[in-house]
Design a protein around this motif. Structure first.
Motif, PDB file in Angstrom:
ATOM      1  N   ALA A 251       0.830  -1.208   0.000  1.00  0.00           N
ATOM      2  CA  ALA A 251       0.000   0.000   0.000  1.00  0.00           C
ATOM      3  C   ALA A 251       0.861   1.253   0.000  1.00  0.00           C
ATOM      4  CB  ALA A 251      -0.937  -0.006   1.206  1.00  0.00           C
ATOM      5  N   PHE A 252       1.971   1.218   0.742  1.00  0.00           N
ATOM      6  CA  PHE A 252       2.845   2.388   0.760  1.00  0.00           C
ATOM      7  C   PHE A 252       3.496   2.610  -0.599  1.00  0.00           C
ATOM      8  CE2 PHE A 252       6.884   4.549   1.610  1.00  0.00           C
ATOM      9  CZ  PHE A 252       6.412   5.667   2.280  1.00  0.00           C
ATOM     10  N   VAL A 253       3.967   1.532  -1.211  1.00  0.00           N
ATOM     11  CA  VAL A 253       4.570   1.660  -2.542  1.00  0.00           C
ATOM     12  C   VAL A 253       3.531   2.152  -3.541  1.00  0.00           C
ATOM     13  CG1 VAL A 253       5.652   0.385  -4.423  1.00  0.00           C
ATOM     14  CG2 VAL A 253       6.317  -0.086  -2.064  1.00  0.00           C
ATOM     15  N   SER A 254       2.301   1.635  -3.444  1.00  0.00           N
ATOM     16  CA  SER A 254       1.240   2.089  -4.340  1.00  0.00           C
ATOM     17  C   SER A 254       0.917   3.559  -4.128  1.00  0.00           C
ATOM     18  CB  SER A 254      -0.015   1.236  -4.117  1.00  0.00           C
ATOM     19  OG  SER A 254      -1.077   1.681  -4.930  1.00  0.00           O
ATOM     20  N   ALA A 255       0.966   4.015  -2.874  1.00  0.00           N
ATOM     21  CA  ALA A 255       0.704   5.431  -2.598  1.00  0.00           C
ATOM     22  C   ALA A 255       1.783   6.317  -3.204  1.00  0.00           C
ATOM     23  CB  ALA A 255       0.618   5.655  -1.093  1.00  0.00           C
ATOM     24  N   LEU A 256       3.033   5.875  -3.134  1.00  0.00           N
ATOM     25  CA  LEU A 256       4.105   6.669  -3.724  1.00  0.00           C
ATOM     26  C   LEU A 256       3.995   6.730  -5.239  1.00  0.00           C
ATOM     27  CD1 LEU A 256       7.194   5.590  -1.584  1.00  0.00           C
ATOM     28  CD2 LEU A 256       5.957   7.743  -1.491  1.00  0.00           C
ATOM     29  N   LYS A 257       3.369   5.731  -5.832  1.00  0.00           N
ATOM     30  CA  LYS A 257       3.212   5.707  -7.287  1.00  0.00           C
ATOM     31  C   LYS A 257       1.828   6.198  -7.710  1.00  0.00           C
ATOM     32  CE  LYS A 257       4.043   1.379  -7.847  1.00  0.00           C
ATOM     33  NZ  LYS A 257       4.273   0.086  -8.526  1.00  0.00           N
ATOM     34  N   GLY A 258       1.097   6.841  -6.787  1.00  0.00           N
ATOM     35  CA  GLY A 258      -0.265   7.260  -7.095  1.00  0.00           C
ATOM     36  C   GLY A 258      -0.314   8.371  -8.123  1.00  0.00           C
ATOM     37  N   PHE A 259      -0.175   8.034  -9.365  1.00  0.00           N
ATOM     38  CA  PHE A 259      -0.144   9.030 -10.433  1.00  0.00           C
ATOM     39  C   PHE A 259      -1.337   8.899 -11.372  1.00  0.00           C
ATOM     40  CE2 PHE A 259       0.922  10.226 -14.787  1.00  0.00           C
ATOM     41  CZ  PHE A 259       1.323  11.537 -14.623  1.00  0.00           C
ATOM     42  N   GLY A 260      -1.636   7.657 -11.800  1.00  0.00           N
ATOM     43  CA  GLY A 260      -2.610   7.459 -12.863  1.00  0.00           C
ATOM     44  C   GLY A 260      -3.985   8.015 -12.543  1.00  0.00           C
ATOM     45  N   THR A 261      -4.540   7.638 -11.390  1.00  0.00           N
ATOM     46  CA  THR A 261      -5.879   8.106 -11.042  1.00  0.00           C
ATOM     47  C   THR A 261      -5.911   9.615 -10.827  1.00  0.00           C
ATOM     48  OG1 THR A 261      -6.228   5.976  -9.928  1.00  0.00           O
ATOM     49  CG2 THR A 261      -7.814   7.724  -9.488  1.00  0.00           C
ATOM     50  N   VAL A 262      -4.883  10.133 -10.161  1.00  0.00           N
ATOM     51  CA  VAL A 262      -4.834  11.579  -9.911  1.00  0.00           C
ATOM     52  C   VAL A 262      -4.778  12.341 -11.222  1.00  0.00           C
ATOM     53  CG1 VAL A 262      -3.447  13.433  -8.922  1.00  0.00           C
ATOM     54  CG2 VAL A 262      -3.798  11.322  -7.631  1.00  0.00           C
ATOM     55  N   TRP A 263      -3.924  11.897 -12.126  1.00  0.00           N
ATOM     56  CA  TRP A 263      -3.766  12.624 -13.379  1.00  0.00           C
ATOM     57  C   TRP A 263      -5.013  12.515 -14.247  1.00  0.00           C
ATOM     58  CZ3 TRP A 263      -0.305  16.181 -14.202  1.00  0.00           C
ATOM     59  CH2 TRP A 263      -0.152  16.703 -15.494  1.00  0.00           C
ATOM     60  N   ALA A 264      -5.671  11.370 -14.214  1.00  0.00           N
ATOM     61  CA  ALA A 264      -6.869  11.198 -15.024  1.00  0.00           C
ATOM     62  C   ALA A 264      -8.036  12.028 -14.501  1.00  0.00           C
ATOM     63  CB  ALA A 264      -7.271   9.723 -15.060  1.00  0.00           C
ATOM     64  N   MET A 265      -8.061  12.319 -13.202  1.00  0.00           N
ATOM     65  CA  MET A 265      -9.213  13.006 -12.624  1.00  0.00           C
ATOM     66  C   MET A 265      -8.974  14.487 -12.395  1.00  0.00           C
ATOM     67  SD  MET A 265     -10.520  10.125  -9.866  1.00  0.00           S
ATOM     68  CE  MET A 265     -11.994  11.074  -9.479  1.00  0.00           C
ATOM     69  N   THR A 266      -7.791  14.877 -11.910  1.00  0.00           N
ATOM     70  CA  THR A 266      -7.576  16.288 -11.545  1.00  0.00           C
ATOM     71  C   THR A 266      -6.283  16.880 -12.092  1.00  0.00           C
ATOM     72  OG1 THR A 266      -6.435  15.679  -9.502  1.00  0.00           O
ATOM     73  CG2 THR A 266      -8.836  15.906  -9.385  1.00  0.00           C
TER      74      THR A 266
END
Length: 323
Positions: A251-266
């Motif tokens: 979960a921590f590694v996924s949080a650090l890579k949290g790009f796709g959803t953020v970029w697609a939405m905002t």
């Protein structure tokens, strides 16, 4: 009469003896053959690791020590100046803070939701029904992050979105909001969408961990009068100790890579309210054109991820030793 004790002559070299004909460099021929076979089988994988992991990593370290825009033929040596600039940049520090909040949301919503769903599915006694629920619950994880972003952007739409329409339908129109347009609401809204996409993955991990629990423990707890909550607390959770530590790291590694959803939405907005560390790296590399600073930021994020993962695993090992 004197007895003369003879000395048994040494054998010239029996097979398998040190230095004998059965050994090469202190190794027996079968052992050497196995080592060569293993090395031959690992060579392609090792080559891929070198080409796609080690070489890019070394290039990233190199870029972080230079001032370069990605296209200029000359790179200017700046040493550790990029790291100094990075850790004095308020935008980067704020992005790290948002990433920490994002991780907490991801653990609570995605990992917690996956655990809850795994527990509920594990209680189903019919195999076909359990397989159906498991497939349906895992379905969101099959969708790409871009598709998830489009779906949830429409759900959050201020005028035609399903969320605001539902609030109006039940007489709660005063709660309607532009969910992705207000800085204080944008990050939780995007975090919920990301958790919806990821919880199925953690559900499968927890289900796999539950398969290793001896059913006799549940039977004994039931005989002792334990209810469902007590069985979960005193049987399931202790047995999932290692699985939970693994999920926390993922979960921590996924949080650090949290790009796709953020970029697609905002795309990191509004007013950088959803700009995570990964989005900060992308902006520096492809919008600002500062490859050196972006490389330094990427390596810093990787170092933080490895440190946190090591701390979690070390804490798990110490807890296991104390039991």
């Amino acid at each position: 009469m004197a007895v003369v004790q003879g000395v048994r002559p040494r054998r010239a070299g029996r097979p398998g003896a040190a230095g004998g004909p059965g050994r090469i460099g202190g190794l027996r021929r079968p052992e050497l053959g196995r080592m060569l076979f293993v090395a031959l089988m690992l060579a392609p994988a090792f080559g891929l690791v070198v080409v796609f992991v080690l070489v890019p990593l070394m290039r990233g370290v190199q870029f972080s020590l230079f001032d370069w825009n990605g296209v200029a033929p000359v790179m200017t040596w700046v040493g550790l100046a990029n790291y100094v600039e990075l850790w004095t940049d308020p935008a980067f520090l704020q992005a790290l803070g948002r990433t920490l909040v994002w991780w907490v949301m991801h653990v609570v919503l995605a990992a917690g939701g996956g655990l809850l769903m795994a527990v509920l599915i594990n209680e189903v006694r019919w195999d076909r029904i359990r397989s159906l629920f498991r497939s349906l619950a895992f379905l969101p994880h099959v969708l790409s992050l871009a598709v998830v972003g489009v779906i949830w952007s429409q759900l959050y739409h201020p005028t035609v979105g399903l969320l605001n329409d539902a609030l109006r339908a039940v007489g709660l129109e005063f709660l309607t909001r532009p969910w992705l347009g207000e800085p204080i609401l944008a990050l939780p809204a995007v975090g919920l969408a990301s958790a919806w996409q990821a919880y199925g993955f953690y559900m499968l991990i927890f289900l796999a961990g539950m398969q290793t629990i001896d059913p006799a423990q549940y039977e004994a707890a039931t005989i002792d009068g334990a209810n469902a909550i007590q069985r979960f607390r005193y049987v399931t959770l202790p047995a999932l100790h290692n699985t939970i530590s693994l999920v926390l790291v993922l979960a921590f590694v996924s949080a650090l890579k949290g790009f796709g959803t953020v970029w697609a939405m905002t795309q990191g907005g509004p007013s950088r309210a959803t700009e995570l560390a990964a989005v900060y790296v992308w902006r520096q590399a492809f919008q600002t054109g500062d490859i050196g600073l972006a490389s330094a930021a990427g390596l810093t994020i990787a170092a933080i991820a490895m440190t946190i993962a090591f701390a979690i695993n070390r804490g798990r090992d110490r807890a296991a030793e104390g039991r």
